[in-house]
Each structure stands twice: as C-alpha cells, then as structure tokens.
Design a protein around this motif. Structure first.
Motif, short mmCIF file in Angstrom:
data_model
loop_
_atom_site.label_atom_id
_atom_site.label_comp_id
_atom_site.label_asym_id
_atom_site.label_seq_id
_atom_site.Cartn_x
_atom_site.Cartn_y
_atom_site.Cartn_z
N ASP A 68 0.81 -1.22 0.00
CA ASP A 68 0.00 0.00 0.00
C ASP A 68 0.84 1.26 0.00
N GLY A 69 0.26 2.32 -0.52
CA GLY A 69 0.89 3.63 -0.48
C GLY A 69 1.78 3.96 -1.67
N MET A 70 1.93 3.03 -2.60
CA MET A 70 2.78 3.28 -3.76
C MET A 70 2.11 4.28 -4.70
N PRO A 71 2.91 5.04 -5.48
CA PRO A 71 2.34 5.99 -6.43
C PRO A 71 1.46 5.30 -7.48
N ASP A 72 0.65 6.09 -8.15
CA ASP A 72 -0.27 5.57 -9.15
C ASP A 72 0.42 5.10 -10.43
N ALA B 7 5.29 8.57 2.99
CA ALA B 7 6.42 7.73 3.40
C ALA B 7 6.95 6.95 2.20
N ARG B 8 6.07 6.39 1.38
CA ARG B 8 6.51 5.65 0.19
C ARG B 8 7.21 6.58 -0.80
N HIS B 9 6.71 7.79 -0.95
CA HIS B 9 7.36 8.75 -1.86
C HIS B 9 8.77 9.05 -1.39
N ARG B 10 8.96 9.24 -0.10
CA ARG B 10 10.32 9.48 0.43
C ARG B 10 11.21 8.26 0.19
N MET B 11 10.65 7.07 0.33
CA MET B 11 11.40 5.84 0.13
C MET B 11 11.91 5.72 -1.31
N LEU B 12 11.08 6.15 -2.26
CA LEU B 12 11.44 6.05 -3.67
C LEU B 12 12.43 7.14 -4.06
#
Length: 75
Positions: free
Chosen positions: A38-42, A70-75
């Motif tokens: 969950d939380g990944m970009p579209d 949080a996922r955006h920061r991870m990527l």
C-alpha cells in the motif's frame, strides 16, 4: 453525485490528461499494480533519454496520505 464520486471523477480526468501529455512527449506512464504494498504511487513515468519518475494523482483539493508520503520518500 456525492463528494467521493466527484473526487474520483476529477482524479480520473487529471490522470487521463497526464498520460496523454506523457505519450505526446514520447514517453509512457503505466499504472502501477501494487499488490500487498500500500501507499505506492499511481504511475511510473518513463521518458526518452532514460528519465523516469513516479506520479501520485490527486484531486486538486486532496493531499497524499501519510503512508503515501512515506513511500514517496522511500522512492
């Protein structure tokens, strides 16, 4: 039409315009299928010259959820 339906409609319109603009620039923007994460970009965006990025589509009055941020920061 309720607020949720309006928001989804706005996001779909934005998403279609985005994908069209990326195609016109010679790129592609496949929708990410994120089973169990969950939380990944579209979308992942792939452009000529090896450029790439991720896009989260939101209606104009919406912001990413904390997990999405949080996922955006991870990527």
């Amino acid at each position: 039409m309720g607020r949720t339906e309006e928001r989804i409609l706005k996001e779909k319109i934005i998403e279609k315009k985005l994908v069209k603009a990326i195609k016109e620039a010679g790129g592609i923007a496949p929708k990410l299928i994120r089973q169990g994460f969950d939380g990944m970009p579209d979308h992942i965006v792939l452009l000529p010259g090896g450029l790439m990025g991720y896009i989260e589509v939101k209606a104009p009055d919406k912001v990413p959820r904390p997990l999405q941020e949080a996922r955006h920061r991870m990527l």
